[in-house]
Design a protein around this motif. Structure first.
Motif, PDB file in Angstrom:
ATOM      1  N   THR A 171      19.473   0.151  31.849  1.00  0.00           N
ATOM      2  CA  THR A 171      20.332   1.665  31.542  1.00  0.00           C
ATOM      3  C   THR A 171      19.420   2.049  32.224  1.00  0.00           C
ATOM      4  O   THR A 171      19.476   3.052  31.961  1.00  0.00           O
ATOM      5  CB  THR A 171      20.434   1.607  30.199  1.00  0.00           C
TER       6      THR A 171
ATOM      7  N   LYS B 230      11.144  -7.649  28.893  1.00  0.00           N
ATOM      8  CA  LYS B 230      12.592  -8.248  29.937  1.00  0.00           C
ATOM      9  C   LYS B 230      13.489  -7.083  29.985  1.00  0.00           C
ATOM     10  O   LYS B 230      15.039  -6.958  30.296  1.00  0.00           O
ATOM     11  CB  LYS B 230      12.960  -9.719  29.036  1.00  0.00           C
ATOM     12  N   LEU B 231      13.047  -6.499  29.375  1.00  0.00           N
ATOM     13  CA  LEU B 231      13.879  -4.373  29.544  1.00  0.00           C
ATOM     14  C   LEU B 231      14.430  -3.549  30.607  1.00  0.00           C
ATOM     15  O   LEU B 231      14.977  -3.368  30.822  1.00  0.00           O
ATOM     16  CB  LEU B 231      13.769  -3.791  27.733  1.00  0.00           C
ATOM     17  N   ILE B 232      13.032  -3.426  31.095  1.00  0.00           N
ATOM     18  CA  ILE B 232      12.692  -2.823  32.137  1.00  0.00           C
ATOM     19  C   ILE B 232      12.244  -3.370  33.770  1.00  0.00           C
ATOM     20  O   ILE B 232      10.768  -3.723  32.985  1.00  0.00           O
ATOM     21  CB  ILE B 232      12.287  -1.376  32.155  1.00  0.00           C
TER      22      ILE B 232
ATOM     23  N   ASP C  86      17.276 -12.342  34.554  1.00  0.00           N
ATOM     24  CA  ASP C  86      18.053 -10.528  34.446  1.00  0.00           C
ATOM     25  C   ASP C  86      17.897 -10.073  33.451  1.00  0.00           C
ATOM     26  O   ASP C  86      17.822 -10.407  32.356  1.00  0.00           O
ATOM     27  CB  ASP C  86      19.488 -11.675  34.091  1.00  0.00           C
ATOM     28  N   TYR C  87      18.176  -8.527  33.976  1.00  0.00           N
ATOM     29  CA  TYR C  87      18.077  -7.206  33.358  1.00  0.00           C
ATOM     30  C   TYR C  87      19.032  -6.469  33.411  1.00  0.00           C
ATOM     31  O   TYR C  87      20.165  -6.848  34.211  1.00  0.00           O
ATOM     32  CB  TYR C  87      16.704  -6.683  34.029  1.00  0.00           C
ATOM     33  N   LYS C  88      19.312  -6.913  32.165  1.00  0.00           N
ATOM     34  CA  LYS C  88      20.752  -5.652  32.171  1.00  0.00           C
ATOM     35  C   LYS C  88      20.155  -3.958  32.116  1.00  0.00           C
ATOM     36  O   LYS C  88      19.572  -3.264  30.544  1.00  0.00           O
ATOM     37  CB  LYS C  88      21.332  -5.832  29.950  1.00  0.00           C
TER      38      LYS C  88
ATOM     39  N   TRP D 163      23.888   0.424  35.787  1.00  0.00           N
ATOM     40  CA  TRP D 163      24.061  -0.672  34.499  1.00  0.00           C
ATOM     41  C   TRP D 163      24.393  -1.543  34.868  1.00  0.00           C
ATOM     42  O   TRP D 163      24.990  -2.302  33.593  1.00  0.00           O
ATOM     43  CB  TRP D 163      25.237   0.276  34.030  1.00  0.00           C
TER      44      TRP D 163
END
Lengths: 145, 207
Positions: free
Chosen positions: A103, A63-65, A99-101, A90
């Protein structure tokens, strides 16, 4: 006999690239050539710019990328995808219900044509059938934001 | 009489470990000291220094956390756009294999500890699917983290505005000695790590 198998093998590897999907078959013969050119260039650009995060199978990382393979976001937001490649991401982004946050760094060194090549590659890899994006279209996408 | 001899050069040779198919005792890496005593010569191996950092659950993590465990360690940061995702995919292989083994731990240090606070690390661990307490993501004093990387684990890190790091993993045994260093971005190197971990665990079980 052995030569026969070898020739068959050559035939198989030269005829069976994965990108000849439904989206490809719908194109005019001129666009088919463009598609192939873009796809091959896009594959190299993907390796240098995208692969370490989105992975060689387009699956992303947990769930990071977010994944590109089977991504509803990519399918439905082509213009935005072009801009994300160029400017980075971002803000929270929802892909396939998660939902991803992100970077994601910007890739300002890329040209509109290169963005088009990357889009054509990710649009038509790993089972995706989202079609060709040509250089003019990508340039138009990038102007929207 | 105490005469201390420093043997240099040993370090570099040990890092290039050969890939024997036969399992054998893993080397102890780092610069060793040889101390003459009344009865002969004692070898003092390079040892991981004491440390104290804080993890994603606000728990203080020290050497004691890894008492009776072998552990794999790396240096990363959560906003890393380059090799960190590859490293985490490889570390997940270690996690998946050993998450229920009380003799194994993982220690991931943030090299951007100002941004990577407890909350950020918590979110990161959860998004990675890490639930078991065997994998600690730690933050803390930046100088101390960099010092651990460079002088204890021999893992190159540098902050020149963009957090340079080498992507290496170190394997540490229960005596706080380094027993292997691996390229955390390379699947084959991590295959070797997994094999070495088995061999290292066996050392303790056949004693």
């Amino acid at each position: 006999m052995r030569l026969g198998y070898f020739l068959l093998f050559l035939l198989l590897i030269s005829c069976g690239p994965g990108y000849k999907n439904k989206a490809f078959e719908k194109l005019s013969s001129a666009d088919k050539i463009k598609f192939e050119k873009y796809f091959i260039q896009g594959r190299d650009l993907y390796k240098t710019n995208c692969l370490s995060c989105h992975q060689k199978n387009g699956q992303g990382l947990k769930k990071l990328i977010p994944p590109l393979a089977g991504s509803d976001y990519l399918k439905n937001n082509q213009a935005k995808a072009a801009q994300l490649i160029m400017d980075g991401a971002w803000e929270t982004i929802r892909v396939n219900g998660v939902d991803y946050k992100p970077t994601m760094p910007a890739h300002k060194h890329l040209t509109a044509l290169e963005v088009a090549e990357i889009l054509t590659y990710i649009n038509n890899s790993w089972g995706n059938e989202y079609g060709l994006v040509d250089g003019n279209k990508a340039a138009e996408y990038l102007k929207r934001f | 009489m105490k005469l201390i001899l420093f043997l240099s050069g040993v370090t570099a040779i040990f890092f290039i470990s050969c890939s024997d198919s036969k399992p054998k005792k893993l080397p102890i890496l780092g610069q060793s000291e040889y101390v003459e005593t009344a009865t002969g010569t004692d070898t003092i191996y390079h040892e991981i220094k004491p440390f104290s950092f804080i993890d994603q659950d606000s728990t203080i993590i020290t050497n004691d956390t890894y008492k009776g465990k072998i552990y794999v360690t790396d240096f990363f940061f959560t906003t890393c756009p380059s090799i960190c995702p590859l490293m985490k995919i490889q570390l997940l292989r270690v996690y998946d294999k050993y998450k229920d083994n009380p003799e194994v731990g993982i220690l991931s240090h943030s090299i951007d500890p100002e941004y990577d606070d407890v909350k950020v690390l918590k979110d990161y661990a959860e998004r990675l699917g890490v639930e078991k307490g065997m994998w600690h993501f730690v933050t803390g004093d930046k100088d101390k983290i960099y010092d651990m990387a460079q002088t204890s684990y021999y893992i190159g890190v540098r902050d020149d505005g963009s957090f340079e790091h080498s992507g290496k993993f170190a394997l540490v045994d229960k005596e706080r000695h380094i027993r292997g260093v691996y390229d955390g971005t390379d699947e084959k190197s991590v295959d070797k790590l997994l094999t070495d971990m088995e061999a290292l665990l066996k050392e303790y079980h056949t004693k």
